[in-house]
Design a protein around this motif. Sequence first.
Motif, PDB file in Angstrom:
ATOM      1  N   LYS A   1       0.808  -1.217   0.000  1.00 53.10           N
ATOM      2  CA  LYS A   1       0.000   0.000   0.000  1.00 53.10           C
ATOM      3  C   LYS A   1       0.842   1.268   0.000  1.00 53.10           C
ATOM      4  O   LYS A   1       0.439   2.286  -0.569  1.00 53.10           O
ATOM      5  N   ALA A   2       1.998   1.224   0.659  1.00 52.38           N
ATOM      6  CA  ALA A   2       2.809   2.437   0.812  1.00 52.38           C
ATOM      7  C   ALA A   2       4.177   2.064   1.364  1.00 52.38           C
ATOM      8  O   ALA A   2       4.428   0.915   1.727  1.00 52.38           O
ATOM      9  N   VAL A   3       5.048   3.070   1.422  1.00 50.94           N
ATOM     10  CA  VAL A   3       6.345   2.928   2.082  1.00 50.94           C
ATOM     11  C   VAL A   3       6.243   3.571   3.465  1.00 50.94           C
ATOM     12  O   VAL A   3       5.777   4.709   3.601  1.00 50.94           O
ATOM     13  N   PHE A   4       6.662   2.837   4.485  1.00 48.07           N
ATOM     14  CA  PHE A   4       6.677   3.352   5.851  1.00 48.07           C
ATOM     15  C   PHE A   4       8.118   3.426   6.345  1.00 48.07           C
ATOM     16  O   PHE A   4       8.984   2.679   5.874  1.00 48.07           O
ATOM     17  N   TYR A   5       8.339   4.309   7.298  1.00 47.85           N
ATOM     18  CA  TYR A   5       9.645   4.422   7.936  1.00 47.85           C
ATOM     19  C   TYR A   5       9.495   4.057   9.412  1.00 47.85           C
ATOM     20  O   TYR A   5       8.548   4.487  10.074  1.00 47.85           O
TER      21      TYR A   5
ATOM     22  N   THR B   1      10.873   8.380  -1.706  1.00 47.72           N
ATOM     23  CA  THR B   1       9.793   7.458  -1.335  1.00 47.72           C
ATOM     24  C   THR B   1       9.041   6.989  -2.570  1.00 47.72           C
ATOM     25  O   THR B   1       8.839   5.791  -2.782  1.00 47.72           O
ATOM     26  N   GLN B   2       8.632   7.948  -3.387  1.00 51.89           N
ATOM     27  CA  GLN B   2       7.880   7.588  -4.586  1.00 51.89           C
ATOM     28  C   GLN B   2       8.738   6.813  -5.572  1.00 51.89           C
ATOM     29  O   GLN B   2       8.251   5.897  -6.253  1.00 51.89           O
ATOM     30  N   ALA B   3      10.018   7.161  -5.651  1.00 49.37           N
ATOM     31  CA  ALA B   3      10.909   6.429  -6.553  1.00 49.37           C
ATOM     32  C   ALA B   3      11.029   4.968  -6.121  1.00 49.37           C
ATOM     33  O   ALA B   3      11.033   4.057  -6.963  1.00 49.37           O
ATOM     34  N   ARG B   4      11.122   4.725  -4.812  1.00 47.61           N
ATOM     35  CA  ARG B   4      11.224   3.344  -4.324  1.00 47.61           C
ATOM     36  C   ARG B   4       9.931   2.586  -4.542  1.00 47.61           C
ATOM     37  O   ARG B   4       9.930   1.426  -4.958  1.00 47.61           O
ATOM     38  N   PHE B   5       8.792   3.247  -4.259  1.00 48.58           N
ATOM     39  CA  PHE B   5       7.511   2.548  -4.410  1.00 48.58           C
ATOM     40  C   PHE B   5       7.221   2.251  -5.878  1.00 48.58           C
ATOM     41  O   PHE B   5       6.552   1.264  -6.205  1.00 48.58           O
ATOM     42  N   ALA B   6       7.741   3.099  -6.770  1.00 46.81           N
ATOM     43  CA  ALA B   6       7.525   2.883  -8.203  1.00 46.81           C
ATOM     44  C   ALA B   6       8.093   1.546  -8.648  1.00 46.81           C
ATOM     45  O   ALA B   6       7.534   0.900  -9.547  1.00 46.81           O
ATOM     46  N   THR B   7       9.178   1.101  -8.033  1.00 42.79           N
ATOM     47  CA  THR B   7       9.743  -0.183  -8.434  1.00 42.79           C
ATOM     48  C   THR B   7       8.789  -1.331  -8.110  1.00 42.79           C
ATOM     49  O   THR B   7       8.721  -2.317  -8.855  1.00 42.79           O
ATOM     50  N   GLU B   8       8.017  -1.209  -7.022  1.00 43.81           N
ATOM     51  CA  GLU B   8       7.048  -2.253  -6.676  1.00 43.81           C
ATOM     52  C   GLU B   8       5.852  -2.211  -7.626  1.00 43.81           C
ATOM     53  O   GLU B   8       5.339  -3.254  -8.041  1.00 43.81           O
ATOM     54  N   ARG B   9       5.394  -0.989  -7.958  1.00 46.07           N
ATOM     55  CA  ARG B   9       4.297  -0.880  -8.930  1.00 46.07           C
ATOM     56  C   ARG B   9       4.723  -1.469 -10.268  1.00 46.07           C
ATOM     57  O   ARG B   9       3.940  -2.158 -10.937  1.00 46.07           O
ATOM     58  N   ALA B  10       5.967  -1.201 -10.660  1.00 46.71           N
ATOM     59  CA  ALA B  10       6.464  -1.711 -11.938  1.00 46.71           C
ATOM     60  C   ALA B  10       6.458  -3.231 -11.971  1.00 46.71           C
ATOM     61  O   ALA B  10       6.123  -3.851 -12.987  1.00 46.71           O
TER      62      ALA B  10
ATOM     63  N   MET C   1       4.889   2.856 -17.299  1.00 42.11           N
ATOM     64  CA  MET C   1       4.975   1.421 -17.041  1.00 42.11           C
ATOM     65  C   MET C   1       5.510   1.095 -15.650  1.00 42.11           C
ATOM     66  O   MET C   1       5.604  -0.072 -15.291  1.00 42.11           O
ATOM     67  N   ASP C   2       5.834   2.106 -14.867  1.00 40.52           N
ATOM     68  CA  ASP C   2       6.163   1.867 -13.458  1.00 40.52           C
ATOM     69  C   ASP C   2       5.012   2.295 -12.546  1.00 40.52           C
ATOM     70  O   ASP C   2       5.158   2.320 -11.332  1.00 40.52           O
ATOM     71  N   GLY C   3       3.854   2.617 -13.145  1.00 38.01           N
ATOM     72  CA  GLY C   3       2.686   2.965 -12.349  1.00 38.01           C
ATOM     73  C   GLY C   3       2.583   4.427 -11.983  1.00 38.01           C
ATOM     74  O   GLY C   3       1.711   4.811 -11.199  1.00 38.01           O
ATOM     75  N   THR C   4       3.442   5.278 -12.540  1.00 40.20           N
ATOM     76  CA  THR C   4       3.344   6.716 -12.299  1.00 40.20           C
ATOM     77  C   THR C   4       2.230   7.296 -13.172  1.00 40.20           C
ATOM     78  O   THR C   4       2.204   7.064 -14.387  1.00 40.20           O
TER      79      THR C   4
ATOM     80  N   SER D   1      10.177  12.138 -19.359  1.00 41.91           N
ATOM     81  CA  SER D   1      11.513  12.728 -19.379  1.00 41.91           C
ATOM     82  C   SER D   1      11.929  13.156 -17.981  1.00 41.91           C
ATOM     83  O   SER D   1      13.038  12.876 -17.519  1.00 41.91           O
ATOM     84  N   SER D   2      11.021  13.821 -17.268  1.00 36.58           N
ATOM     85  CA  SER D   2      11.342  14.233 -15.896  1.00 36.58           C
ATOM     86  C   SER D   2      11.455  13.023 -14.995  1.00 36.58           C
ATOM     87  O   SER D   2      12.280  12.968 -14.085  1.00 36.58           O
ATOM     88  N   HIS D   3      10.638  11.996 -15.283  1.00 37.73           N
ATOM     89  CA  HIS D   3      10.656  10.796 -14.459  1.00 37.73           C
ATOM     90  C   HIS D   3      11.967  10.037 -14.619  1.00 37.73           C
ATOM     91  O   HIS D   3      12.463   9.427 -13.671  1.00 37.73           O
ATOM     92  N   SER D   4      12.558  10.082 -15.828  1.00 32.90           N
ATOM     93  CA  SER D   4      13.804   9.354 -16.067  1.00 32.90           C
ATOM     94  C   SER D   4      14.957   9.911 -15.253  1.00 32.90           C
ATOM     95  O   SER D   4      15.979   9.260 -15.067  1.00 32.90           O
ATOM     96  N   GLU D   5      14.800  11.127 -14.735  1.00 32.58           N
ATOM     97  CA  GLU D   5      15.843  11.735 -13.917  1.00 32.58           C
ATOM     98  C   GLU D   5      15.781  11.283 -12.463  1.00 32.58           C
ATOM     99  O   GLU D   5      16.683  11.555 -11.680  1.00 32.58           O
ATOM    100  N   GLN D   6      14.682  10.569 -12.093  1.00 38.05           N
ATOM    101  CA  GLN D   6      14.553  10.096 -10.716  1.00 38.05           C
ATOM    102  C   GLN D   6      15.476   8.903 -10.500  1.00 38.05           C
ATOM    103  O   GLN D   6      15.764   8.145 -11.428  1.00 38.05           O
ATOM    104  N   PRO D   7      15.945   8.681  -9.277  1.00 39.06           N
ATOM    105  CA  PRO D   7      16.789   7.508  -9.012  1.00 39.06           C
ATOM    106  C   PRO D   7      16.004   6.234  -9.176  1.00 39.06           C
ATOM    107  O   PRO D   7      14.820   6.176  -8.849  1.00 39.06           O
ATOM    108  N   GLN D   8      16.628   5.208  -9.686  1.00 44.06           N
ATOM    109  CA  GLN D   8      15.957   3.932  -9.894  1.00 44.06           C
ATOM    110  C   GLN D   8      16.357   2.940  -8.802  1.00 44.06           C
ATOM    111  O   GLN D   8      17.440   3.015  -8.275  1.00 44.06           O
TER     112      GLN D   8
END
Length: 264
Positions: free
Chosen positions: A68-72, A96-105, A233-236, A257-264
Amino acid sequence: MIQKLNHWRLTLAIAVSMSLPSLAAYGYENPANADPTMIEQFQQLVPVPIIAVEPSPLPGLLQVITDKAVFYYSEDGRYIFAGNLHQANPELTNLTQARFATERAKKIHALKDEFITFEAADPEFEVLVFFDTSCGYCRKLHREVAQLNALGITIHYAAWPRHGVYNRHNRTQYTSSYYKLENVWCADDRHAALTATTRNVTVARTQCDNTIAAQFQLGVDIGVAATPAIYAMDGTEIQRGYLPAKELQAKIRQALSSHSEQPQ
């Protein structure tokens, strides 16, 4: 000597295997080697399935990835918070969003073969469109799919029955939205069937084993509320609703294009 060496190797192998994070042992990945008792406490307080427990980019915190989300979670088990962690750079990169995007992907790519794909001959971008046969703006969007393909955009359609999968009054029955999508997804020529629905042509009734329910749940999980909904395709999320092809191309280019600049 050889027996002693073999015994030493076996002992080392067992010790290493026991020290590694084990999905089988925990039910989730645990690269942070977090104390299972602490994680049990977390699950009592936040009763959602855990995917992984990792070191956080912020020292002193664990990063708990759920579906559902990333928690700390503080390493002493005293504090939990949910929210966006940004890197202190001019872009304020949302870690946070960059990390969660990998799970959506991962969820999207697990179903990718089930989507109905209209592929660009020379693809620059690919996007996921949640589609329902009764959606007027989905039809309007699909009438421009050839133009979108010519602009270098591959379209993957996911089935998303707007009235849900099951009849809310009787969950042993499917909704009419589901049945109409089933006619498309189970057709011998799925591309032709989908196109026919956008032209108000009745598609023959058919049924088969399918993943429409899983595709619908994927949409729910990543935030789809209506159709058409257009995602990377990563759910963004890229666009809610219809845009003319040229405007959509510009929005996709800007978003990806802006999304590709985020850390993967």
